[in-house]
Design an enzyme around this catalytic site. Structure first.
Site, PDB file in Angstrom:
ATOM      1  N   GLU A 198      -5.448  -4.738  10.808  1.00  0.00           N
ATOM      2  CA  GLU A 198      -4.442  -3.695  11.035  1.00  0.00           C
ATOM      3  C   GLU A 198      -4.789  -2.902  12.292  1.00  0.00           C
ATOM      4  OE1 GLU A 198      -2.275  -2.410   7.176  1.00  0.00           O
ATOM      5  OE2 GLU A 198      -4.128  -1.292   7.329  1.00  0.00           O
ATOM      6  N   ASN A 239       0.861  -1.181   0.000  1.00  0.00           N
ATOM      7  CA  ASN A 239       0.000   0.000   0.000  1.00  0.00           C
ATOM      8  C   ASN A 239       0.899   1.235   0.000  1.00  0.00           C
ATOM      9  OD1 ASN A 239      -1.863   2.010   0.449  1.00  0.00           O
ATOM     10  ND2 ASN A 239      -2.349   1.405   2.558  1.00  0.00           N
ATOM     11  N   GLY A 260       2.799  -0.960   4.388  1.00  0.00           N
ATOM     12  CA  GLY A 260       2.791   0.463   4.042  1.00  0.00           C
ATOM     13  C   GLY A 260       4.204   0.956   3.803  1.00  0.00           C
ATOM     14  N   HIS A 315      -9.555   0.940   4.939  1.00  0.00           N
ATOM     15  CA  HIS A 315      -8.287   1.255   5.622  1.00  0.00           C
ATOM     16  C   HIS A 315      -8.582   2.307   6.703  1.00  0.00           C
ATOM     17  CE1 HIS A 315      -4.280   2.796   6.423  1.00  0.00           C
ATOM     18  NE2 HIS A 315      -3.816   1.672   5.908  1.00  0.00           N
ATOM     19  N   GLY A 325       2.463   2.530  10.910  1.00  0.00           N
ATOM     20  CA  GLY A 325       3.487   3.570  10.792  1.00  0.00           C
ATOM     21  C   GLY A 325       4.153   3.935  12.107  1.00  0.00           C
TER      22      GLY A 325
END
Ligand code: PGA
Length: 243
Positions: free
Chosen positions: A163, A7, A227, A93, A169
């Site tokens: 997730e 992604n 990511g 998401h 992140g």
């Protein structure tokens, strides 16, 4: 079949993206046991596709419109996404849910649009840090699943991704046993509520080459949604090798 989804979010314009894909293509190959799918911004997907000598990369979109077509300024329909050559659409998401206020109703319509076009859906769920700390992760995730998925869906077209929002992140992940347990609970829910005995569930949130082999060796994890680490070709290829 194990899956690794890249992604890219709102990163990698035209030639930047092309460079990454060219390196990835050289280093790793899809086979009958595992495959990688890249979700660039759509204009980069077009550019990359037009500039690859051999069109053997599988692409997906990070989003689609909840509407079929018409006066919806700025939106891109599932039909248009299919025309570009994408095979997958990421829906739900946490960034779309929180920053763009996408509700369960909106996500339901997006899934419908994607499935009408015979695109595969990667549907994301995951709890916040507060919910995690309060021990409410599973309860919350089951609610996210059951509010959006219904029995009219062709579940062969659905991939789920767990997730935890607090792992995206941040360089932190739940403990390995927690990841496996939540994947198991998701699979049990799919069985109990929809009579689906087999569905891929991917893990996403701070997956890197240093932790991917531990995560992918978990019994109930069928791959990853990557990511940040998917923006660096060498790192993404290392993660793929551990799948
Ligand atoms: P991350 O993002 O790998 O950078 O944590 C995962 C995601 O948002 O899908």
């Amino acid at each position: 079949m194990k899956l690794l989804i890249a992604n890219w979010k709102m990163n990698k314009n035209f030639d930047d993206g092309l460079k990454v894909i060219k390196t990835i293509r050289k280093k790793i190959k899809n086979n009958s046991n595992k495959k990688y799918i890249i979700l660039p911004p759509l204009q980069s997907t077009l550019h990359i596709k037009n500039n690859l000598i051999k069109n053997d990369v599988i692409f997906g979109s990070q989003d689609c419109s909840q509407f079929k077509n018409g006066a919806y300024t700025g939106d891109i329909s599932a039909q248009m996404i299919k025309k570009i050559g994408c095979k997958y659409i990421l829906i739900g998401h946490s960034e779309r849910r929180t920053i763009f206020n996408e509700t369960d109703e909106v996500l339901k319509r997006k899934i419908k649009r994607a499935l009408e076009q015979k695109l595969k859906v990667i549907f994301c769920v995951g709890e916040s840090l507060t919910q995690y700390k309060q021990g409410n992760s599973i309860k919350f995730i089951i609610k996210q699943l059951t509010k959006v998925l219904d029995n009219n869906i062709n579940f062969k077209q659905i991939i789920l991704a767990y997730e935890p929002i607090w792992a995206i992140g941040t360089n932190v992940t739940p403990r390995m046993e927690e990841i496996d347990y939540i994947h198991l609970k998701i699979k049990e829910t799919m069985k109990k509520k929809y009579n689906i005995l087999k569905i891929p569930v991917l893990y996403g949130g701070s997956v890197k080459a240093v932790n991917s082999s531990d995560i992918f060796s978990l019994k109930n994890v069928d791959g990853g949604l990557i990511g940040g680490a998917s923006l660096i070709a060498s790192e993404f290829c290392k993660i793929y090798d551990t799948l």
